[in-house]
Scaffold this motif. Structure first.
Motif, PDB file in Angstrom:
ATOM      1  N   ARG A 240      41.960  40.310  44.130  1.00 47.37           N
ATOM      2  CA  ARG A 240      42.007  39.598  44.554  1.00 47.37           C
ATOM      3  C   ARG A 240      42.183  38.095  44.049  1.00 47.37           C
ATOM      4  NH1 ARG A 240      35.399  37.170  45.047  1.00 47.37           N
ATOM      5  NH2 ARG A 240      35.981  34.455  46.396  1.00 47.37           N
ATOM      6  N   ASP A 241      42.862  36.929  44.958  1.00 46.48           N
ATOM      7  CA  ASP A 241      43.624  36.051  44.980  1.00 46.48           C
ATOM      8  C   ASP A 241      45.299  36.576  44.400  1.00 46.48           C
ATOM      9  OD1 ASP A 241      43.721  33.579  44.634  1.00 46.48           O
ATOM     10  OD2 ASP A 241      43.387  33.392  42.707  1.00 46.48           O
ATOM     11  N   THR A 242      45.487  38.009  44.493  1.00 48.62           N
ATOM     12  CA  THR A 242      46.837  38.300  44.424  1.00 48.62           C
ATOM     13  C   THR A 242      47.612  37.666  45.610  1.00 48.62           C
ATOM     14  OG1 THR A 242      46.238  39.940  42.987  1.00 48.62           O
ATOM     15  CG2 THR A 242      48.748  39.947  44.157  1.00 48.62           C
ATOM     16  N   THR A 243      48.986  37.242  45.706  1.00 48.74           N
ATOM     17  CA  THR A 243      49.795  37.540  46.754  1.00 48.74           C
ATOM     18  C   THR A 243      51.042  38.203  46.938  1.00 48.74           C
ATOM     19  OG1 THR A 243      51.487  35.600  45.234  1.00 48.74           O
ATOM     20  CG2 THR A 243      50.082  34.455  46.174  1.00 48.74           C
ATOM     21  N   VAL A 244      51.189  39.445  46.156  1.00 50.84           N
ATOM     22  CA  VAL A 244      51.845  40.475  45.945  1.00 50.84           C
ATOM     23  C   VAL A 244      51.965  41.366  46.401  1.00 50.84           C
ATOM     24  CG1 VAL A 244      54.555  41.068  44.962  1.00 50.84           C
ATOM     25  CG2 VAL A 244      53.867  39.451  45.443  1.00 50.84           C
TER      26      VAL A 244
ATOM     27  N   PRO B 119      45.975  34.015  49.335  1.00 49.30           N
ATOM     28  CA  PRO B 119      45.974  35.585  48.790  1.00 49.30           C
ATOM     29  C   PRO B 119      44.840  36.098  48.792  1.00 49.30           C
ATOM     30  CG  PRO B 119      46.347  33.083  47.769  1.00 49.30           C
ATOM     31  CD  PRO B 119      46.204  33.193  48.721  1.00 49.30           C
ATOM     32  N   LEU B 120      45.030  37.640  48.564  1.00 49.65           N
ATOM     33  CA  LEU B 120      43.747  38.480  49.068  1.00 49.65           C
ATOM     34  C   LEU B 120      42.458  38.209  49.035  1.00 49.65           C
ATOM     35  CD1 LEU B 120      45.917  42.201  47.828  1.00 49.65           C
ATOM     36  CD2 LEU B 120      45.349  41.526  50.294  1.00 49.65           C
ATOM     37  N   ARG B 121      41.778  37.962  49.875  1.00 52.48           N
ATOM     38  CA  ARG B 121      40.435  37.362  49.587  1.00 52.48           C
ATOM     39  C   ARG B 121      39.632  38.702  48.859  1.00 52.48           C
ATOM     40  NH1 ARG B 121      37.438  39.235  53.752  1.00 52.48           N
ATOM     41  NH2 ARG B 121      35.685  36.548  53.463  1.00 52.48           N
ATOM     42  N   LYS B 122      40.005  39.796  49.363  1.00 52.53           N
ATOM     43  CA  LYS B 122      39.313  41.029  48.654  1.00 52.53           C
ATOM     44  C   LYS B 122      40.099  41.802  47.545  1.00 52.53           C
ATOM     45  CE  LYS B 122      36.456  44.918  50.475  1.00 52.53           C
ATOM     46  NZ  LYS B 122      35.671  45.579  51.046  1.00 52.53           N
TER      47      LYS B 122
END
Length: 224
Positions: free
Chosen positions: A136-140, A184-187
């Motif tokens: 979670r919170d990743t952007t790649v 960013p990934l919410r999950k």
């Protein structure tokens, strides 16, 4: 407790227009609608605002629209929305192998029969496996090589499933199925998840004045 509602059956979306974003949530406060805003979308780490234009409606469909707006309670509740993406990859670009006839009328069950209402399954682009986990919170993120997994670029939008709401825009293609996304990934995602070109979002009204609805009433006077 907040409720998660379903989008009314048969209600399409004529157009969508971004009103704000991307931005960090909390960078600015929400603003009052000046007319026409129907919904906004938010993630845990960033949000977009969109204006939805719905088709003219009367009778049952209008009641469903008005009921949805009421049930959203100015932003207290949310609704599932299949993201309208008319400029998404075509079925051919996505690697789907359908005939023009199948695209128009859909496909029956394996026994050659349609649903009980006489309608076939609608065709849709194939899904792509996630090639590696991301927190979670990743952007790649990294996708598998099948179908469109290595063929995305700026502006393409994807989602994930199962049990994952949200749409993510590709902001950079890093090669070999690796992409930078916003928001960013919410999950978190794992290698057991799949990416889809048909994301489902959870959306709320921007505020209590975020819907602009009007019912046309016509009175007919009969002469005797």
């Amino acid at each position: 407790m907040a409720r998660l509602l379903n989008w009314p059956s048969g209600l399409g979306i004529i157009s969508r227009r971004p009103l704000a974003g991307p931005r960090s949530k909390g960078a600015t406060g929400r603003q009052e609608s000046t007319g026409g805003r129907f919904q906004s979308v938010a993630s845990a780490f960033g949000y977009w605002k969109y204006e939805f234009v719905l088709p003219p409606a009367r009778g049952r469909l209008y009641r469903r629209i008005e009921g949805l707006v009421m049930a959203l309670h100015g932003g207290a509740n949310a609704v599932r929305v299949s993201w309208p993406a008319p400029d998404s990859l075509t079925l051919q670009e996505a690697g789907a192998n359908f005939t023009p006839l199948q695209e128009r009328v859909g496909m029956p069950w394996s026994n050659g029969q349609p649903w009980a209402n006489g309608i076939n399954w609608g065709v849709s682009p194939p899904n792509v496996a996630v090639a590696g986990g991301a927190a979670r919170d990743t952007t790649v993120i990294k996708l598998g090589s099948a179908f469109w997994g290595h063929g995305l670029d700026y502006g393409d939008e994807i989602g994930f499933f199962p049990l994952h709401f949200g749409k993510y825009m590709i902001t950079e293609a890093l090669g070999s199925g690796e992409y930078r996304i916003w928001p960013p990934l919410r999950k978190a995602i794992t290698a057991d998840d799949f990416a889809t070109l048909m994301p489902v979002l959870v959306m709320t009204l921007d505020n209590e004045s975020g819907a602009d609805l009007a019912a046309a009433l016509m009175w007919v006077r009969k002469a005797h």
